[in-house]
Motif scaffolding. Structure first.
Motif, PDB file in Angstrom:
ATOM      1  N   ASN A 124       7.358 -25.461  27.008  1.00 21.56           N
ATOM      2  CA  ASN A 124       6.801 -24.236  26.413  1.00 21.56           C
ATOM      3  C   ASN A 124       7.873 -23.173  26.215  1.00 21.56           C
ATOM      4  O   ASN A 124       7.844 -22.431  25.235  1.00 21.56           O
ATOM      5  N   GLU A 125       8.822 -23.110  27.153  1.00 22.22           N
ATOM      6  CA  GLU A 125       9.916 -22.132  27.028  1.00 22.22           C
ATOM      7  C   GLU A 125      10.800 -22.478  25.835  1.00 22.22           C
ATOM      8  O   GLU A 125      11.211 -21.608  25.070  1.00 22.22           O
ATOM      9  N   LEU A 126      11.078 -23.765  25.658  1.00 24.00           N
ATOM     10  CA  LEU A 126      11.869 -24.199  24.502  1.00 24.00           C
ATOM     11  C   LEU A 126      11.132 -23.905  23.195  1.00 24.00           C
ATOM     12  O   LEU A 126      11.734 -23.475  22.205  1.00 24.00           O
ATOM     13  N   LEU A 127       9.818 -24.131  23.201  1.00 24.73           N
ATOM     14  CA  LEU A 127       9.026 -23.915  21.984  1.00 24.73           C
ATOM     15  C   LEU A 127       8.805 -22.443  21.678  1.00 24.73           C
ATOM     16  O   LEU A 127       8.426 -22.093  20.555  1.00 24.73           O
ATOM     17  N   ASN A 128       9.040 -21.573  22.666  1.00 23.99           N
ATOM     18  CA  ASN A 128       8.919 -20.128  22.410  1.00 23.99           C
ATOM     19  C   ASN A 128       9.927 -19.644  21.385  1.00 23.99           C
ATOM     20  O   ASN A 128       9.722 -18.619  20.725  1.00 23.99           O
ATOM     21  N   CYS A 129      11.044 -20.366  21.272  1.00 24.49           N
ATOM     22  CA  CYS A 129      12.053 -20.000  20.271  1.00 24.49           C
ATOM     23  C   CYS A 129      11.497 -20.303  18.882  1.00 24.49           C
ATOM     24  O   CYS A 129      11.214 -21.445  18.535  1.00 24.49           O
ATOM     25  N   MET A 130      11.356 -19.242  18.071  1.00 29.36           N
ATOM     26  CA  MET A 130      10.756 -19.367  16.736  1.00 29.36           C
ATOM     27  C   MET A 130      11.795 -19.620  15.654  1.00 29.36           C
ATOM     28  O   MET A 130      11.466 -19.660  14.470  1.00 29.36           O
TER      29      MET A 130
END
Length: 429
Positions: free
Chosen positions: A15-21
């Motif tokens: 989820n932290e990696l996917l927070n990068c837009m």
């Protein structure tokens, strides 16, 4: 033993990696991207590489590890990120994973063991090493070494760094652990003394205590504290960082204080992250949160207690300020040092362009990544020159040495100086 991919899956949250837009707001804030214009050396590029490792899309890790090592870890991307991505935490976890899977040569193992396990966690050994440096500087050995040309066997930037090292004080650490406020006691604070700050920069620690006393603080210095662990954490030595964090939390739990004071941006930021470092440890997580809640930079408490009301005066001079990356980007402290400097009579403050960008020091980055470090430093000195300042002030020992190195590289050591904020404020008193 887990594979690198399995450790990425377990220890770096998807989820932290996917927070990068992938929005790109981090790009102009990232010094290595600014220098290279390469996405591989940008925060979003490094996050994409970490995700690719986690997803099994990358099987060869050499380029990934190189990209992570070229990162300064300045964390300027974090305040620039609209999604609040905790890039610094992922960076250090990824470095730790690669380090744990690495087969070092005997030489590398020896160096890392000496530095991370024998030297920095042992204050007596740090003092012994500093005494050797003091002997080298004051015995005539330094002059002889330079005269005979022995320094020429080192790379040019290391020769310059040797010249930029501060003159080590012979002053002894005061035996008393409590330093009483001048006049009314407004707060009781415990001071984190640090390893480098309490050896190579001991006079700056003493300056800080005097300033705090003047501001109305009783200052307690716990004797059982140790190195903050930042160098370990930034270099993939996570276990060593965890052990040091626990020692420091335990040491400061023995003191009834309102605040825990730091005067080194890099140390302060790592201390501030103890709650993250120990979040999965049921025994220590709450204790870490309590510890972190008291962390404050010395400049913040000086402003809070109205230190600017004292008469502050220096001989007329143009001054500028170079932010400590971690002080600004992690602790959120940027205005307080400037307010203190601007309150000094005779100090003509000129803001440096891109003062909030990294100077290229980044712990031992100027040793491990010298080419990029010197490239960043040379651009930093262009901005410093434009201010026409004769005094460059900063709030972190690594930044201070790096700015001294920049002055040395410019051949301006006779007309420009770099100084820690605490020492400059004491001059003004």
């Amino acid at each position: 033993m887990n594979t690198i991919r399995e450790d990425f899956e377990e220890r770096i949250e998807e989820n932290e990696l996917l927070n990068c837009m992938r929005c790109g707001f981090c790009l102009p804030a990232c010094p290595t991207y600014v220098e290279t214009k390469s996405e591989v050396h940008s925060p979003r590029g490094r996050i994409a590489l970490m995700k690719a490792v986690r997803d099994g899309e990358i099987k060869e890790y050499e380029e990934v590890e190189h990209s992570l090592n070229v990162c300064l870890g300045c964390r300027a991307c974090e305040p620039a990120c609209p999604a609040g991505v905790n890039y610094g935490h992922m960076l250090e976890e990824a470095r730790a994973i690669f380090e744990e899977h690495k087969n070092h040569s005997f030489k590398e193992k020896t160096v890392r063991k000496t530095v991370f396990h024998k030297l920095f966690p042992n204050q007596k050994r740090m003092e012994q090493a500093t005494s050797l440096l003091s002997f080298y500087q004051k015995s005539g050995l330094q002059k002889t070494t330079r005269k005979l040309g022995f320094m020429k066997i080192l790379p040019k930037h290391m020769q310059q760094m040797e010249r930029a090292l501060p003159k080590v004080s012979q002053s002894k650490q005061p035996e008393e652990a409590i330093f009483k406020a001048e006049g009314e006691t407004k707060a009781t604070v415990a001071m984190f003394r640090g390893c480098l700050m309490d050896t190579m920069f001991r006079e700056t620690n003493q300056s800080t205590i005097k300033l705090l006393n003047k501001a109305g603080c009783d200052v307690v210095v716990p004797d059982t504290q140790n190195c903050c662990g930042a160098l370990h954490g930034h270099s993939g030595e996570k276990q060593g960082a965890l052990e040091l964090a626990k020692q420091n939390i335990e040491a400061f739990e023995q003191v009834d204080c309102d605040y825990i004071i730091t005067n080194a941006g890099g140390c302060g930021a790592f201390l501030h992250d103890y709650d993250y470092l120990l979040k999965n440890d049921a025994k220590w997580s709450e204790r870490a949160e309590s510890f972190v809640s008291k962390i404050i930079d010395f400049s913040s408490i000086l402003v809070e207690l109205g230190f600017m009301d004292h008469h502050l005066d220096v001989p007329s001079q143009v001054v500028t300020y170079q932010d400590s990356c971690h002080l600004r980007n992690v602790l959120g402290v940027s205005e307080e040092p400037r307010r203190l400097i601007q309150a000094i009579n005779g100090a003509d403050y000129v803001e440096m362009e891109k003062a909030d960008s990294c100077c290229g020091s980044a712990g031992i980055y100027n040793i491990t990544q010298p080419e990029m470090s010197m490239q960043i430093l040379d651009h930093k000195m262009e901005h410093a020159r434009a201010t026409q300042a004769r005094t460059i002030i900063t709030s972190n020992p690594g930044c201070l040495i790096q700015m001294k190195l920049g002055i040395e590289r410019e051949g301006q050591s006779d007309v420009i100086r770099a100084i820690h904020l605490a020492d400059f404020l004491l001059e003004a008193l």
